[in-house]
Scaffold this active site. Sequence first.
Site, PDB file in Angstrom:
ATOM      1  CE1 TYR A  22      -3.584   2.843   0.344  1.00 24.00           C
ATOM      2  CE2 TYR A  22      -1.907   3.305   2.429  1.00 24.00           C
ATOM      3  CZ  TYR A  22      -3.583   3.613   1.059  1.00 24.00           C
ATOM      4  OH  TYR A  22      -4.246   5.091   1.914  1.00 24.00           O
ATOM      5  CG  ASP A  69       2.690   3.036 -19.748  1.00 27.92           C
ATOM      6  OD1 ASP A  69       2.872   3.925 -20.883  1.00 27.92           O
ATOM      7  OD2 ASP A  69       1.781   2.743 -19.884  1.00 27.92           O
ATOM      8  CE  LYS A  71       0.129   4.923 -17.909  1.00 29.17           C
ATOM      9  NZ  LYS A  71      -0.699   4.698 -19.221  1.00 29.17           N
ATOM     10  N   PRO A  72       2.443   9.738 -15.137  1.00 31.53           N
ATOM     11  CG  PRO A  72       1.541  12.075 -15.693  1.00 31.53           C
ATOM     12  CD  PRO A  72       1.953  10.950 -16.266  1.00 31.53           C
ATOM     13  CB  ALA A  73      -1.705   6.723 -14.466  1.00 30.39           C
ATOM     14  CG  ASN A  74       2.321   3.367 -15.146  1.00 32.77           C
ATOM     15  OD1 ASN A  74       1.398   2.915 -14.292  1.00 32.77           O
ATOM     16  ND2 ASN A  74       2.638   3.299 -16.545  1.00 32.77           N
ATOM     17  CG  ASP A  88       1.676  -0.955 -14.502  1.00 31.73           C
ATOM     18  OD1 ASP A  88       1.895  -2.745 -14.922  1.00 31.73           O
ATOM     19  OD2 ASP A  88       0.975  -0.382 -15.104  1.00 31.73           O
TER      20      ASP A  88
END
Length: 191
Positions: A22, A69, A71-74, A88
């Site tokens: 987490y 890959d 990017k901000p989401a990773n 990821d």
Amino acid sequence: MWVCSRASERVSLCAEERCIAYISGGDLADQMRKRGGRVDELTVTRWAIQVSDVLHYIHNQDPPIIYRDLKPANLMLDDKQGKIMLIDFGIARFVAPTQKGVTAIGTMGYAPPELFAGKVQARSDLYSLGATVFHLLTGSDPQDNPLLIFDFSKNPRPSQINPAITPEMDAIITKTVAHRPEDRPASALEL
């Protein structure tokens, strides 16, 4: 799944087992939304240094690991420790320096041009880091104009979008998103 923080700390690879950790704080896309669409340069610089440390570490494995890959989401922020975690690694690959024909997988706008020719290298991840820094500082999502956003002869430079960006950061972003890999920094360490 891989969870990485700084190169000087532990990097975990879980192949056979599921690794779940987490990470409080959310991803950097969430951080942008919480901060009104942009993040200040000092904070982005601190985060980018941490990501560069991780990229330096994975790029110097034998064979090198290319993430593909970024990017901000990773990128997750552990707000308790103030550390960025690269998550990821589903499409990350061990890539020999001379290997060609690597499957083109990545996120449009963040993926460098050479990825679509199947010629990934460590500098490919630096392009994605530059695109991420551009997005965090300007609020302009590279996915909105993925093929042309970094053609600064036709589109505004980062500091033209956000005048608070220093000339030094503008130059770093511009160099990391250069169309030709050889025009980018030679390594994450150099960056």
